[in-house]
Design a protein around this motif. Structure first.
Motif, PDB file in Angstrom:
ATOM      1  N   ASP A   1      20.803 -21.312 -72.787  1.00  0.00           N
ATOM      2  CA  ASP A   1      21.073 -22.425 -71.881  1.00  0.00           C
ATOM      3  C   ASP A   1      20.688 -23.757 -72.518  1.00  0.00           C
ATOM      4  O   ASP A   1      21.375 -24.758 -72.351  1.00  0.00           O
ATOM      5  N   GLU A   2      19.596 -23.756 -73.276  1.00  0.00           N
ATOM      6  CA  GLU A   2      19.146 -24.978 -73.951  1.00  0.00           C
ATOM      7  C   GLU A   2      20.166 -25.417 -75.004  1.00  0.00           C
ATOM      8  O   GLU A   2      20.471 -26.603 -75.133  1.00  0.00           O
ATOM      9  N   GLU A   3      20.704 -24.464 -75.764  1.00  0.00           N
ATOM     10  CA  GLU A   3      21.712 -24.786 -76.781  1.00  0.00           C
ATOM     11  C   GLU A   3      22.984 -25.306 -76.133  1.00  0.00           C
ATOM     12  O   GLU A   3      23.594 -26.256 -76.622  1.00  0.00           O
ATOM     13  N   ILE A   4      23.387 -24.700 -75.028  1.00  0.00           N
ATOM     14  CA  ILE A   4      24.585 -25.154 -74.316  1.00  0.00           C
ATOM     15  C   ILE A   4      24.393 -26.586 -73.839  1.00  0.00           C
ATOM     16  O   ILE A   4      25.269 -27.443 -74.020  1.00  0.00           O
ATOM     17  N   THR A   5      23.225 -26.869 -73.250  1.00  0.00           N
ATOM     18  CA  THR A   5      22.933 -28.221 -72.787  1.00  0.00           C
ATOM     19  C   THR A   5      22.985 -29.210 -73.950  1.00  0.00           C
ATOM     20  O   THR A   5      23.567 -30.297 -73.822  1.00  0.00           O
ATOM     21  N   ALA A  41      23.270 -20.637 -92.418  1.00  0.00           N
ATOM     22  CA  ALA A  41      21.832 -20.385 -92.312  1.00  0.00           C
ATOM     23  C   ALA A  41      21.096 -21.025 -93.481  1.00  0.00           C
ATOM     24  O   ALA A  41      20.036 -21.611 -93.311  1.00  0.00           O
ATOM     25  N   ASP A  42      21.670 -20.944 -94.675  1.00  0.00           N
ATOM     26  CA  ASP A  42      21.045 -21.563 -95.842  1.00  0.00           C
ATOM     27  C   ASP A  42      21.146 -23.084 -95.779  1.00  0.00           C
ATOM     28  O   ASP A  42      20.199 -23.783 -96.083  1.00  0.00           O
ATOM     29  N   ASP A  43      22.309 -23.619 -95.370  1.00  0.00           N
ATOM     30  CA  ASP A  43      22.522 -25.056 -95.333  1.00  0.00           C
ATOM     31  C   ASP A  43      21.674 -25.751 -94.281  1.00  0.00           C
ATOM     32  O   ASP A  43      21.266 -26.882 -94.463  1.00  0.00           O
ATOM     33  N   SER A  44      21.412 -25.100 -93.150  1.00  0.00           N
ATOM     34  CA  SER A  44      20.647 -25.768 -92.097  1.00  0.00           C
ATOM     35  C   SER A  44      19.236 -26.074 -92.569  1.00  0.00           C
ATOM     36  O   SER A  44      18.669 -27.106 -92.232  1.00  0.00           O
ATOM     37  N   MET A  74      37.341 -17.671 -79.188  1.00  0.00           N
ATOM     38  CA  MET A  74      35.998 -18.114 -78.833  1.00  0.00           C
ATOM     39  C   MET A  74      35.213 -17.022 -78.112  1.00  0.00           C
ATOM     40  O   MET A  74      33.996 -16.946 -78.244  1.00  0.00           O
ATOM     41  N   SER A  75      35.880 -16.172 -77.365  1.00  0.00           N
ATOM     42  CA  SER A  75      35.180 -15.057 -76.716  1.00  0.00           C
ATOM     43  C   SER A  75      34.536 -14.170 -77.767  1.00  0.00           C
ATOM     44  O   SER A  75      33.384 -13.743 -77.619  1.00  0.00           O
ATOM     45  N   GLY A  76      35.263 -13.894 -78.839  1.00  0.00           N
ATOM     46  CA  GLY A  76      34.724 -13.074 -79.923  1.00  0.00           C
ATOM     47  C   GLY A  76      33.573 -13.757 -80.645  1.00  0.00           C
ATOM     48  O   GLY A  76      32.568 -13.137 -80.972  1.00  0.00           O
ATOM     49  N   VAL A  77      33.710 -15.058 -80.861  1.00  0.00           N
ATOM     50  CA  VAL A  77      32.677 -15.812 -81.572  1.00  0.00           C
ATOM     51  C   VAL A  77      31.405 -15.886 -80.734  1.00  0.00           C
ATOM     52  O   VAL A  77      30.304 -15.602 -81.213  1.00  0.00           O
ATOM     53  N   ILE A  78      31.540 -16.248 -79.473  1.00  0.00           N
ATOM     54  CA  ILE A  78      30.378 -16.412 -78.594  1.00  0.00           C
ATOM     55  C   ILE A  78      29.704 -15.070 -78.325  1.00  0.00           C
ATOM     56  O   ILE A  78      28.473 -14.988 -78.296  1.00  0.00           O
ATOM     57  N   LEU A 126      25.005 -27.784 -84.566  1.00  0.00           N
ATOM     58  CA  LEU A 126      26.396 -27.377 -84.769  1.00  0.00           C
ATOM     59  C   LEU A 126      26.543 -26.439 -85.961  1.00  0.00           C
ATOM     60  O   LEU A 126      27.364 -25.525 -85.940  1.00  0.00           O
ATOM     61  N   GLN A 127      25.744 -26.632 -87.003  1.00  0.00           N
ATOM     62  CA  GLN A 127      25.789 -25.728 -88.153  1.00  0.00           C
ATOM     63  C   GLN A 127      25.123 -24.401 -87.828  1.00  0.00           C
ATOM     64  O   GLN A 127      25.651 -23.341 -88.150  1.00  0.00           O
ATOM     65  N   ALA A 128      23.961 -24.464 -87.210  1.00  0.00           N
ATOM     66  CA  ALA A 128      23.201 -23.241 -86.924  1.00  0.00           C
ATOM     67  C   ALA A 128      23.994 -22.284 -86.043  1.00  0.00           C
ATOM     68  O   ALA A 128      23.897 -21.068 -86.209  1.00  0.00           O
ATOM     69  N   LYS A 129      24.765 -22.809 -85.147  1.00  0.00           N
ATOM     70  CA  LYS A 129      25.553 -21.958 -84.257  1.00  0.00           C
ATOM     71  C   LYS A 129      26.920 -21.630 -84.845  1.00  0.00           C
ATOM     72  O   LYS A 129      27.706 -20.926 -84.223  1.00  0.00           O
TER      73      LYS A 129
END
Length: 145
Positions: free
Chosen positions: A128-132, A28-31, A117-121, A65-68
């Motif tokens: 939907d916009e981020e996935i795209t 969050a700080d780096d982005s 990944m289930s735990g992370v997501i 990629l960093q923000a998520k």
């Protein structure tokens, strides 16, 4: 025999959880810093429209990629983005996810079939916009190598 295996699994899960939480705060700080650096570079050096567009694309890719939190565990060598080494490099994920997880990348990002990944997501769901955006980035990465 069972006790060391159980201890290892519990330790690994705790380590991944703590690492994810720490990275989430750091990311969050780096982005915000990345956006400032990208703005300074684009205004301080004259460049053609193509170079400006390319610099903006790279900054946007890294920011998403960093923000998520993706770069906390993964790198994307196809986009020259270094990150964590816990997860696999995502350069060929656009091509490989369906074969490994039984669903296309966009569906995997909505409902992952792997436990990690289930735990992370579930803790940081994607719009939907981020996935795209992520699918587009990872498709570009797969074509670069």
């Amino acid at each position: 025999m069972k006790k060391p295996v159980i201890s290892f699994i519990i330790s690994a899960l705790i380590g991944l959880g703590v690492g994810y939480l720490v990275f989430d705060v750091v990311a969050a700080d780096d982005s915000n810093k990345t956006e400032v650096v990208a703005d300074k570079e684009s205004t301080s050096q004259p460049a053609s429209d193509h170079n400006k567009e390319e610099a903006t694309t790279v900054a946007t890719e890294e920011n998403l990629l960093q923000a998520k939190g993706c770069l906390g565990c993964h790198s994307v060598s196809g986009l020259n983005l270094s990150g964590g080494v816990t997860g696999p490099d995502l350069t060929q994920s656009f091509n490989n996810v369906e074969g490994k997880h039984g669903k296309p990348l966009d569906q995997f990002l909505k409902e992952p079939t792997s436990a990690v990944m289930s735990g992370v997501i579930s803790g940081n769901p994607l719009t939907d916009e981020e996935i795209t955006g992520l699918v587009k980035l990872l498709e570009e990465a797969s074509q670069s190598h």
